[in-house]
Design a protein around this motif. Structure first.
Motif, PDB file in Angstrom:
ATOM      1  N   GLU A  66      -2.731  -2.355  -4.490  1.00  0.00           N
ATOM      2  CA  GLU A  66      -2.425  -3.117  -5.708  1.00  0.00           C
ATOM      3  C   GLU A  66      -1.125  -2.622  -6.348  1.00  0.00           C
ATOM      4  O   GLU A  66      -1.020  -1.495  -6.805  1.00  0.00           O
ATOM      5  N   SER A  67      -0.152  -3.520  -6.391  1.00  0.00           N
ATOM      6  CA  SER A  67       1.193  -3.151  -6.833  1.00  0.00           C
ATOM      7  C   SER A  67       1.218  -2.571  -8.242  1.00  0.00           C
ATOM      8  O   SER A  67       1.907  -1.578  -8.502  1.00  0.00           O
ATOM      9  N   LEU A  68       0.476  -3.154  -9.178  1.00  0.00           N
ATOM     10  CA  LEU A  68       0.508  -2.651 -10.547  1.00  0.00           C
ATOM     11  C   LEU A  68      -0.117  -1.268 -10.646  1.00  0.00           C
ATOM     12  O   LEU A  68       0.366  -0.408 -11.391  1.00  0.00           O
ATOM     13  N   ALA A  69      -1.189  -1.030  -9.899  1.00  0.00           N
ATOM     14  CA  ALA A  69      -1.812   0.294  -9.899  1.00  0.00           C
ATOM     15  C   ALA A  69      -0.848   1.332  -9.335  1.00  0.00           C
ATOM     16  O   ALA A  69      -0.756   2.463  -9.846  1.00  0.00           O
ATOM     17  N   ILE A  70      -0.125   0.958  -8.291  1.00  0.00           N
ATOM     18  CA  ILE A  70       0.854   1.875  -7.694  1.00  0.00           C
ATOM     19  C   ILE A  70       1.972   2.170  -8.700  1.00  0.00           C
ATOM     20  O   ILE A  70       2.372   3.326  -8.891  1.00  0.00           O
ATOM     21  N   GLU A  71       2.457   1.137  -9.359  1.00  0.00           N
ATOM     22  CA  GLU A  71       3.508   1.331 -10.363  1.00  0.00           C
ATOM     23  C   GLU A  71       3.036   2.246 -11.485  1.00  0.00           C
ATOM     24  O   GLU A  71       3.758   3.152 -11.920  1.00  0.00           O
ATOM     25  N   HIS A  72       1.815   2.011 -11.986  1.00  0.00           N
ATOM     26  CA  HIS A  72       1.290   2.845 -13.071  1.00  0.00           C
ATOM     27  C   HIS A  72       1.177   4.299 -12.636  1.00  0.00           C
ATOM     28  O   HIS A  72       1.501   5.220 -13.405  1.00  0.00           O
ATOM     29  N   TYR A  73       0.727   4.513 -11.415  1.00  0.00           N
ATOM     30  CA  TYR A  73       0.573   5.869 -10.900  1.00  0.00           C
ATOM     31  C   TYR A  73       1.923   6.574 -10.816  1.00  0.00           C
ATOM     32  O   TYR A  73       2.074   7.717 -11.279  1.00  0.00           O
ATOM     33  N   LEU A  74       2.911   5.900 -10.240  1.00  0.00           N
ATOM     34  CA  LEU A  74       4.231   6.515 -10.104  1.00  0.00           C
ATOM     35  C   LEU A  74       4.900   6.702 -11.459  1.00  0.00           C
ATOM     36  O   LEU A  74       5.581   7.712 -11.692  1.00  0.00           O
ATOM     37  N   ALA A  75       4.719   5.738 -12.360  1.00  0.00           N
ATOM     38  CA  ALA A  75       5.307   5.861 -13.688  1.00  0.00           C
ATOM     39  C   ALA A  75       4.772   7.091 -14.410  1.00  0.00           C
ATOM     40  O   ALA A  75       5.527   7.825 -15.065  1.00  0.00           O
ATOM     41  N   GLU A  94      -4.346   6.982  -0.588  1.00  0.00           N
ATOM     42  CA  GLU A  94      -3.981   5.641  -0.145  1.00  0.00           C
ATOM     43  C   GLU A  94      -4.289   4.686  -1.290  1.00  0.00           C
ATOM     44  O   GLU A  94      -5.451   4.524  -1.672  1.00  0.00           O
ATOM     45  N   LEU A  95      -3.253   4.071  -1.815  1.00  0.00           N
ATOM     46  CA  LEU A  95      -3.403   3.283  -3.036  1.00  0.00           C
ATOM     47  C   LEU A  95      -2.901   1.866  -2.829  1.00  0.00           C
ATOM     48  O   LEU A  95      -1.781   1.647  -2.368  1.00  0.00           O
ATOM     49  N   VAL A 127       0.864  -1.177   0.000  1.00  0.00           N
ATOM     50  CA  VAL A 127       0.000   0.000   0.000  1.00  0.00           C
ATOM     51  C   VAL A 127       0.899   1.225   0.000  1.00  0.00           C
ATOM     52  O   VAL A 127       1.852   1.294   0.770  1.00  0.00           O
ATOM     53  N   LEU A 128       0.604   2.166  -0.869  1.00  0.00           N
ATOM     54  CA  LEU A 128       1.353   3.418  -0.920  1.00  0.00           C
ATOM     55  C   LEU A 128       0.459   4.540  -0.416  1.00  0.00           C
ATOM     56  O   LEU A 128      -0.673   4.701  -0.885  1.00  0.00           O
ATOM     57  N   ILE A 129       0.974   5.302   0.545  1.00  0.00           N
ATOM     58  CA  ILE A 129       0.238   6.453   1.072  1.00  0.00           C
ATOM     59  C   ILE A 129       1.025   7.711   0.716  1.00  0.00           C
ATOM     60  O   ILE A 129       2.163   7.886   1.142  1.00  0.00           O
ATOM     61  N   GLU A 130       0.405   8.560  -0.075  1.00  0.00           N
ATOM     62  CA  GLU A 130       1.022   9.817  -0.482  1.00  0.00           C
ATOM     63  C   GLU A 130       0.379  10.971   0.281  1.00  0.00           C
ATOM     64  O   GLU A 130      -0.845  11.096   0.318  1.00  0.00           O
TER      65      GLU A 130
END
Length: 219
Positions: free
Chosen positions: A76-85, A73-74, A61-64
């Motif tokens: 799912e690893s792929l969703a987090i990767e897509h967001y950061l990318a 608060e996000l 979980v990534l919390i920005e």
């Protein structure tokens, strides 16, 4: 382990276990951009005890936290990767480029994940057996598909243009997983050139080996 800040307006907390595991590419992204973030180590027992405290009952979980105090608060690893990318400029400059780069990255992920971690035959057994579906079909198809993409881009160590993009990082992740699983790639393959190109980036700050998928963080 906390990366240096680049004066980005947001700060980040990544909830995951000490192992790199499914959070490795997320950690790589934050590290390469020198984004200030904190690893909040959460154990499997803690996840099981209070799944309701997490968006989908699992990590990462990534919390920005943004400059105005609002939070995202996000899960799912792929969703987090897509967001950061997208946030860090690794998905091109148009919606069309972003879709193309995501498609390459997702093909890398699912072509290998479905065979390495979903298949009925354990991947270690599949790798040892030269006649396995993994060795005779899945791996050759994967290599041929992505060597074609890389050659189309000039075999310069990138999938798109002459700079780092999201599928480069996805490919690096699986190349390094291959190392640990005993899969040998041709050193002259365009896929190995992706690894060499990314490994040479100064942004690693001497910590390339610390971000191997099979390693753990120091906290």
């Amino acid at each position: 382990m906390t990366a240096q800040s680049n004066n980005n307006e947001s700060t980040f907390v990544l909830q995951y276990m000490k192992a790199m595991g499914r959070a490795v590419t997320i950690r790589v992204m934050l590290h390469l951009k020198r984004i200030k973030y904190t690893n909040k180590v959460i154990t499997a027992d803690e996840v099981a005890t209070d799944r309701a405290a997490l968006p989908f009952g699992q990590v990462p979980v990534l919390i920005e936290t943004k400059a105005d105090g609002s939070t995202l608060e996000l899960g799912e690893s792929l969703a987090i990767e897509h967001y950061l990318a997208e946030k860090f400029g690794w998905l091109g400059s148009t919606a069309e480029e972003a879709a193309l780069l995501k498609s390459i990255s997702l093909n890398i992920y699912f072509s290998l994940y479905n065979n390495c971690f979903v298949a009925k035959v354990p991947v270690n057994e599949a790798i040892v057996d030269p006649n396995s579906v993994f060795n005779t079909k899945a791996l050759p198809l994967f290599i041929a598909t992505h060597e074609r993409w890389l050659l189309k881009n000039g075999n310069n160590g990138h999938f798109f243009g002459d700079k780092l993009t999201y599928p480069d990082l996805t490919m690096l992740h699986w190349i390094r997983l291959f190392e640990g699983l005993g899969v040998k790639l041709d050193e002259k393959s365009p896929i190995k050139k992706v690894e060499a190109t990314i490994k040479a980036m100064e942004e690693w700050q001497g910590k390339y080996d610390a971000f191997h998928p099979f390693s753990s963080i120091d906290v």
